[in-house]
Every structure is written in C-alpha cells, then in structure tokens.
Design an enzyme around this catalytic site. Structure first.
Site, PDB file in Angstrom:
ATOM      1  N   ASN A 202       0.861  -1.181   0.000  1.00 15.08           N
ATOM      2  CA  ASN A 202       0.000   0.000   0.000  1.00 15.08           C
ATOM      3  C   ASN A 202       0.900   1.234   0.000  1.00 15.08           C
ATOM      4  OD1 ASN A 202       0.790   0.561   2.716  1.00 15.08           O
ATOM      5  ND2 ASN A 202      -0.926  -0.636   3.528  1.00 15.08           N
ATOM      6  N   GLU A 205       3.321   1.560   2.992  1.00 18.61           N
ATOM      7  CA  GLU A 205       4.395   0.566   2.911  1.00 18.61           C
ATOM      8  C   GLU A 205       5.406   0.946   1.827  1.00 18.61           C
ATOM      9  OE1 GLU A 205       1.393  -3.020   4.352  1.00 18.61           O
ATOM     10  OE2 GLU A 205       1.835  -2.703   2.224  1.00 18.61           O
ATOM     11  N   ASP A 273      -5.964  -7.863   3.428  1.00 22.56           N
ATOM     12  CA  ASP A 273      -6.057  -9.324   3.344  1.00 22.56           C
ATOM     13  C   ASP A 273      -6.992  -9.740   2.221  1.00 22.56           C
ATOM     14  OD1 ASP A 273      -4.544  -9.192   5.652  1.00 22.56           O
ATOM     15  OD2 ASP A 273      -6.193  -9.698   6.993  1.00 22.56           O
TER      16      ASP A 273
END
Length: 325
Positions: A202, A205, A273
């Site tokens: 993302n 990150e 997830d």
C-alpha cells in the site's frame, strides 16, 4: 466473469505468513470514567476470529478456493483457541507449527457503539530461530511437492515468521513448479521479495519500504517509486493500493490508475487481506492483471463497509464485478 468465479473452486492456495487471533470486545458507551478522561465500555459480547494470514485464508475460502496456511503459533491457551477456530472454519492445520518459546499473536479490539475505540496487541516480532525457520521451510516445501498448489501468498506482517532465506527458497521452489507468487509486504522484508509474480504494497508501505516521499498530487512520484521497486525486485507485476484513490498497477511497460468505488466506509481492518486473496485467485484463474487489480480493489472496498475484520462475500463481489467497465 461468471465462468472465472467458478474456476476459483478448483484452486488450492498456500498462504505463508504471520497468523494471529483477532479478539473483539463489543459494548456500549454511556459515561466517562471517573478515574481518567476515557470512555467506559460496558461489554456485552466477546468474540475471537482468525486474523492476519489466517484472515487471508478465510477470504480464499469465501471465494471458493481451498486455502492452506503455513505459519507458527505459540503452544499456549491462545494457540489452542486459534487451532479450534481453524477447526470451526474447516481449515487445515497441517501447515501450522506450535512453539513453546513463542506467544500466539492476539490483537484485541474494543468496539463501542460500533466504533473501534482501542486496540491491544500481545505479540513478538522477533525472527524465528534458524532451527524453527528451517522446520517451517521444510514443511512448506513438503506441501508444495505433495499437493497441487496454484498460487502462493506471502502475507507479511513483520512478526518474524518470514525470513529472507525462506523467501529465497520458496520463490525458487515456486519457479521450479511454475506456481505464481503474490506478496503483501511490510517494511523489514520489503526489498527481499525478488522475482515474484505480483508485489502489492500500500502507499504507506511503499513510502516506508523505499524511504521516499510520494506526493499523490504528482503522479510521477508514484511512478518513479514503482520503477525503483521494479529495479530492485524484478517482479512481473506491481500493484499499489491507494485507499480512497484506488489502485495503481504496472505490468511490463503498461501502467494504469484504477479509481476506487465510492463506499460507505465503516472499518478498513482486514481490507489488505481481502485484496491480496482476491488478486491471488484471479491471477491463478487466468484473469489479466489490470482486471485483477480492478476486482481486487473492489473486494477491498466491499469489506470496508463492515465493522471489524470480515471476509469477502463471493456472490456480492461477483454481482459488483459484473458492473465493472
């Protein structure tokens, strides 16, 4: 798209990463504590759910594929509760190793008036010992070579389960077996996932992993960062999730910004997830990477409409995917 979703049922997806238990305390808030300026939550329900890499497995299962988790837990009460949850969800524990010297990761969320008010983490982020990491690598290789695996997901939460050596050996084994590899990275191993099929950070990150500033008003900043990843990792496809801005996908020389769908966001917990699970089954089913990005982005938005970590609803996702242009 309907035929594609049917193909999901034929897939076996192996998930490697940090599993955890998501514990919830649900209650009402009617007053402020006389002891400190904090709300008092009167708890009326407690609930444990599978979290982390295990939540990826639940999303894989919800999409119709068969998940297989490879991870470690503690030989403790929480670990026993985690194994019971696997059994309750009819998930295999054959890839799980229980260790005496490591606690099971538990994240406790306090929910008041359907709003998350506090999270309490009980965990360690120490790397597995060389011995225990070797046991996990051997178990993963055994499963890869004894079962038909269609995709491998590295679900990394920086809790110490995934080591550089594990990445090297499992990616190499995957290449040998022609198994696609998809990665949801975190900071510690960010630039160690060389030669994978899909790398999916993302925006946060991406900034932390490359130690760069990215101004989303300047698309060239994002494109430059993705090029850096490409140079470091030689990944086939790079997909950057951008929350309300959508998702950026680069494959070879093609790149595309796919806008987000307007949703009523209740809770973003677990959305990543869902995105990585959806991307894995879509790619394993033969869907092109840009449509994979669009469907995965859609799936992540759908689960954000619910409070707490929940799995994607396959029928709902299919119906929404049929509306994609």
């Amino acid at each position: 798209m309907i035929d594609l979703f049917r193909k999901f049922n034929e897939l076996n997806i192996l998930i490697i990463g940090d599993v955890m238990m998501d514990s919830y305390l649900w209650g009402n808030v009617d007053r402020i504590s006389p002891e400190a300026p904090v709300p008092v939550v009167s708890v009326h329900k407690r609930e444990n759910r599978l979290g982390g890499a295990a939540n990826v497995a639940l999303n894989i299962q919800s999409l119709g594929a068969t998940p297989l988790i490879c991870s470690v837990i503690g030989n403790d009460m929480e670990g026993a509760a985690f194994l019971r949850l696997l059994e309750d969800h009819e998930l295999s524990a054959e890839g799980i190793i229980s260790l005496n010297d490591r606690p099971t990761t538990v994240k406790t969320r306090v929910i008041g008036q359907n709003q998350q008010m506090l999270r309490i983490d009980e965990e360690t982020d120490a790397l597995l010992s060389q011995e225990h990491s070797g046991q996990l690598i051997d178990k993963i290789k055994t499963l890869i070579n004894s079962k038909e695996i269609h995709a491998i997901i590295f679900q990394d939460y920086d809790k110490g389960v995934i080591s550089h050596q594990l990445i090297i050996e499992i990616v190499e084994e995957s290449k040998r077996k022609n198994i696609i590899t998809v990665v949801d990275p975190k900071k510690r191993n960010f630039l160690k996932y060389a030669n994978v099929t899909l790398f999916k950070p993302n925006l946060k990150e991406l900034r932390e992993g490359l130690k760069v500033e990215i101004d989303m008003r300047q698309m060239k900043d994002l494109e430059s960062a993705v090029e850096q990843i490409k140079g470091h990792l030689n990944a086939e496809h790079i997909m950057v999730t951008l929350s309300e801005l959508g998702v950026f996908m680069q494959s070879n020389d093609q790149k595309r910004l796919i806008p987000a769908h307007i949703r009523k966001i209740a809770d973003v917990s677990g959305a990543g997830d869902t995105v990585i699970a959806t991307a894995a089954v879509c790619l394993a089913s033969g869907l092109d990477v840009f449509t994979t990005a669009a469907v995965s982005n859609l799936a992540g938005g759908l689960v954000c409409e619910h409070v707490g970590v929940v799995s994607i609803d396959k029928e709902h996702l299919l119906n929404e995917s049929l509306k994609l242009k």
